[in-house]
Motif scaffolding. Structure first.
Motif, short mmCIF file in Angstrom:
data_model
loop_
_atom_site.label_atom_id
_atom_site.label_comp_id
_atom_site.label_asym_id
_atom_site.label_seq_id
_atom_site.Cartn_x
_atom_site.Cartn_y
_atom_site.Cartn_z
N PRO A 72 3.63 6.47 1.99
CA PRO A 72 2.23 6.11 2.14
C PRO A 72 2.09 4.75 2.85
O PRO A 72 2.90 3.85 2.64
CB PRO A 72 1.73 6.02 0.70
CG PRO A 72 2.67 6.90 -0.08
CD PRO A 72 4.00 6.72 0.58
N LEU A 73 1.07 4.63 3.68
CA LEU A 73 0.92 3.45 4.53
C LEU A 73 -0.31 2.62 4.14
O LEU A 73 -1.31 3.15 3.65
CB LEU A 73 0.78 3.87 5.99
CG LEU A 73 1.91 4.70 6.58
CD1 LEU A 73 1.57 5.10 8.01
CD2 LEU A 73 3.22 3.95 6.52
N GLY A 74 -0.21 1.32 4.40
CA GLY A 74 -1.37 0.46 4.29
C GLY A 74 -2.33 0.74 5.43
O GLY A 74 -1.96 1.28 6.48
N GLY A 75 -3.57 0.33 5.24
CA GLY A 75 -4.60 0.56 6.26
C GLY A 75 -5.12 -0.74 6.83
O GLY A 75 -5.15 -1.76 6.15
N VAL A 76 -5.53 -0.70 8.09
CA VAL A 76 -6.11 -1.87 8.76
C VAL A 76 -7.42 -1.46 9.42
O VAL A 76 -7.44 -0.57 10.28
CB VAL A 76 -5.16 -2.47 9.81
CG1 VAL A 76 -5.86 -3.62 10.54
CG2 VAL A 76 -3.87 -2.96 9.17
N ILE A 77 -8.51 -2.09 9.02
CA ILE A 77 -9.78 -1.93 9.70
C ILE A 77 -9.76 -2.83 10.93
O ILE A 77 -9.44 -4.02 10.83
CB ILE A 77 -10.95 -2.34 8.78
CG1 ILE A 77 -10.97 -1.47 7.52
CG2 ILE A 77 -12.28 -2.24 9.52
CD1 ILE A 77 -11.91 -2.00 6.45
N VAL A 78 -10.10 -2.28 12.08
CA VAL A 78 -10.15 -3.04 13.33
C VAL A 78 -11.62 -3.24 13.69
O VAL A 78 -12.35 -2.26 13.88
CB VAL A 78 -9.41 -2.32 14.46
CG1 VAL A 78 -9.46 -3.14 15.75
CG2 VAL A 78 -7.95 -2.06 14.06
N ILE A 79 -12.06 -4.50 13.78
CA ILE A 79 -13.48 -4.79 13.99
C ILE A 79 -13.69 -5.38 15.39
O ILE A 79 -13.08 -6.39 15.75
CB ILE A 79 -14.03 -5.73 12.92
CG1 ILE A 79 -13.72 -5.19 11.51
CG2 ILE A 79 -15.54 -5.91 13.09
CD1 ILE A 79 -14.30 -6.00 10.37
N LEU B 173 -10.86 4.12 4.03
CA LEU B 173 -9.50 4.03 4.54
C LEU B 173 -8.48 4.01 3.41
O LEU B 173 -7.38 4.55 3.54
CB LEU B 173 -9.36 2.78 5.41
CG LEU B 173 -8.07 2.61 6.21
CD1 LEU B 173 -7.77 3.83 7.06
CD2 LEU B 173 -8.14 1.36 7.07
N ALA B 174 -8.85 3.39 2.29
CA ALA B 174 -7.93 3.35 1.14
C ALA B 174 -7.70 4.73 0.54
O ALA B 174 -6.66 4.97 -0.09
CB ALA B 174 -8.49 2.41 0.07
N GLY B 175 -8.66 5.64 0.76
CA GLY B 175 -8.60 6.94 0.09
C GLY B 175 -8.17 8.11 0.94
O GLY B 175 -8.10 9.24 0.45
N ILE B 176 -7.84 7.90 2.21
CA ILE B 176 -7.44 9.02 3.06
C ILE B 176 -6.03 9.48 2.68
O ILE B 176 -5.27 8.75 2.05
CB ILE B 176 -7.48 8.66 4.56
CG1 ILE B 176 -6.45 7.57 4.89
CG2 ILE B 176 -8.88 8.25 4.98
CD1 ILE B 176 -6.27 7.33 6.39
N GLY B 177 -5.67 10.69 3.09
CA GLY B 177 -4.32 11.18 2.85
C GLY B 177 -3.28 10.31 3.52
O GLY B 177 -3.48 9.86 4.65
N GLY B 178 -2.19 10.03 2.83
CA GLY B 178 -1.13 9.20 3.40
C GLY B 178 -1.38 7.71 3.29
O GLY B 178 -0.66 6.92 3.91
N ALA B 179 -2.38 7.33 2.48
CA ALA B 179 -2.67 5.91 2.30
C ALA B 179 -2.05 5.39 1.01
O ALA B 179 -1.96 6.12 0.02
CB ALA B 179 -4.17 5.67 2.28
N ASN C 46 -11.90 -6.50 -3.10
CA ASN C 46 -10.82 -5.51 -3.00
C ASN C 46 -10.10 -5.53 -1.66
O ASN C 46 -9.14 -4.79 -1.47
CB ASN C 46 -11.39 -4.10 -3.24
CG ASN C 46 -11.90 -3.94 -4.66
OD1 ASN C 46 -11.23 -4.32 -5.61
ND2 ASN C 46 -13.10 -3.39 -4.80
N LEU C 47 -10.55 -6.38 -0.73
CA LEU C 47 -9.85 -6.51 0.54
C LEU C 47 -8.49 -7.17 0.29
O LEU C 47 -8.41 -8.19 -0.39
CB LEU C 47 -10.67 -7.35 1.51
CG LEU C 47 -10.13 -7.46 2.94
CD1 LEU C 47 -10.26 -6.13 3.68
CD2 LEU C 47 -10.86 -8.57 3.70
N ASN C 48 -7.43 -6.61 0.83
CA ASN C 48 -6.08 -7.10 0.54
C ASN C 48 -5.57 -8.15 1.52
O ASN C 48 -4.64 -8.90 1.21
CB ASN C 48 -5.10 -5.93 0.50
CG ASN C 48 -5.40 -4.97 -0.63
OD1 ASN C 48 -5.89 -3.87 -0.40
ND2 ASN C 48 -5.14 -5.37 -1.87
#
Length: 294
Positions: free
Chosen positions: A95-102, A168-174, A199-201
C-alpha cells in the motif's frame, strides 16, 4: 543572421508576477513591459517567454506504461463534486502513501498533470485536484482561470482539500497517509490546509503565501517550505512564519534558493524556471514524503 534573443530583466519578471497575481491588468502589464523592453515589438516577443507555455513537452508522457492515470470525481464540501486527475504506479507490491498536487492560479492544466505523474513515479498515489471544480472546472483560457480564483474562499478551499485528502486516503492500494504539495496559489493552499486539517500527514509549499501567526498553533503536519531568493513579494512573510513555527514547536524545514524566482519549479515558463533549484527542491520534497508517508 540569427535573431537576437530578447534580454529578460528582473524588472520584467517582477511586472509579470504583478500581472499574474491580478495587481496589474493585461493592458497595464503590456504598457510596463513595453517601457522596460524599449519597444512594443520587443515586449510582444518577451511576454510569451515570461508566461507558461502549455504546449511544452511533458517530462512524463501521459501514456507512460509504468502508470495508471484517470480523471475522477468525488464528493467535496457543501455538495460540490470535485474533479481530479488520479495517477498510480502500476503493480505496487505494498500500500502506498498519497500526495495531493495543488495547482498554481491557472488551475488544473497539463503541467500540473505532468507533476502528478512525476510524483507517482516516485512511488505515491498522486491526486491533482481541480480547485475550480465548484465553478465547473478549469477553463482552457488561462486568463479566465486566473480571474476565477478571486471568488474562491479560503475556508471552502480547505474544506475541499480535506475532502480530497479523505478520498485519497481511502482508495484501493492506499496506506491511509496523505501529504500535499502545492505551487504558488497551491503553496498557500497547502499552508492553509495544514492549519485546518489535523489529519494531513505532511505538507510541502513552493513559494506559497503564509498563514497568520495566530493560526500556526493548529498545524499538526510536518512542513517543508521552498522559496525563490528573488521572490520579494512572498518572502516578505517568511520571517513571521518561521518565528511562529519555532515558537509553537512545529516540525518544519525552510529552503531559500538564491538567485531563483517565484515559480522556479515551473519548467513551462522559460524566463522563471531554474533547473538547478527545481531539481534540488524536488529531491528534498520526495525524500520528505517518503519519510512521513511510508
Amino acid at each position: 543572421m540569427d535573431e537576437e534573443v530578447p534580454k529578460i530583466t528582473q524588472a520584467m519578471i517582477n511586472a509579470y508576477d504583478e500581472y499574474t497575481h491580478l495587481t496589474l491588468d493585461r493592458r497595464r502589464f503590456m504598457e510596463r513591459l513595453t517601457q522596460l523592453a524599449g519597444s512594443g515589438a520587443a515586449a510582444a516577443a518577451i511576454a510569451p517567454m515570461l508566461a507558461a507555455n502549455g504546449a511544452k513537452a511533458d517530462i512524463v508522457a501521459a501514456a507512460d506504461e509504468r502508470l495508471t492515470a484517470e480523471d475522477v470525481t468525488y464528493a467535496g464540501a457543501n455538495g460540490v463534486t470535485m474533479k481530479a486527475y488520479l495517477v498510480r504506479p502500476k503493480n505496487a507490491s505494498v500500500p502506498l502513501g498519497g500526495v495531493i498536487v495543488i495547482h498554481e492560479n491557472r488551475g488544473l492544466n497539463s503541467h500540473i498533470r505532468d507533476v502528478a505523474r512525476r510524483m507517482a513515479l516516485e512511488g505515491f498515489n498522486a491526486l491533482a485536484v481541480d480547485f475550480l471544480s465548484p465553478q465547473g472546472g478549469t477553463p482552457a483560457d488561462e486568463d479566465q482561470a486566473r480571474q476565477m480564483f478571486s471568488s474562491l474562499g479560503a475556508g471552502d478551499v480547505a474544506a475541499n482539500g480535506e475532502a480530497s485528502r479523505a478520498y485519497l486516503a481511502g482508495i484501493g492500494g492506499a496506506n491511509g497517509k496523505v501529504g500535499a504539495v502545492g505551487f504558488c496559489w497551491g503553496g498557500g493552499a497547502v499552508n492553509n490546509l495544514a492549519v485546518r486539517s489535523p489529519n494531513l500527514n505532511a505538507g510541502v509549499a513552493y513559494y506559497g503565501s503564509q498563514p497568520k501567526a495566530e493560526d500556526v498553533p493548529a498545524i499538526k503536519a510536518p512542513l517543508m517550505l521552498h522559496y525563490g531568493g528573488l521572490d520579494e513579494r512572498i518572502n516578505a512573510g517568511v520571517p513571521a512564519f518561521r518565528e511562529a513555527l519555532e515558537k509553537n514547536g512545529k516540525t518544519f524545514e525552510i529552503f531559500v534558493y538564491e538567485g531563483a524566482n517565484h515559480a522556479f519549479n515551473n519548467d513551462t515558463s522559460a524566463a522563471r524556471y531554474d533547473k538547478a533549484a527545481a531539481d534540488l527542491a524536488w529531491s528534498r520534497t520526495v525524500a520528505f514524503f517518503k519519510k512521513y508517508l511510508a
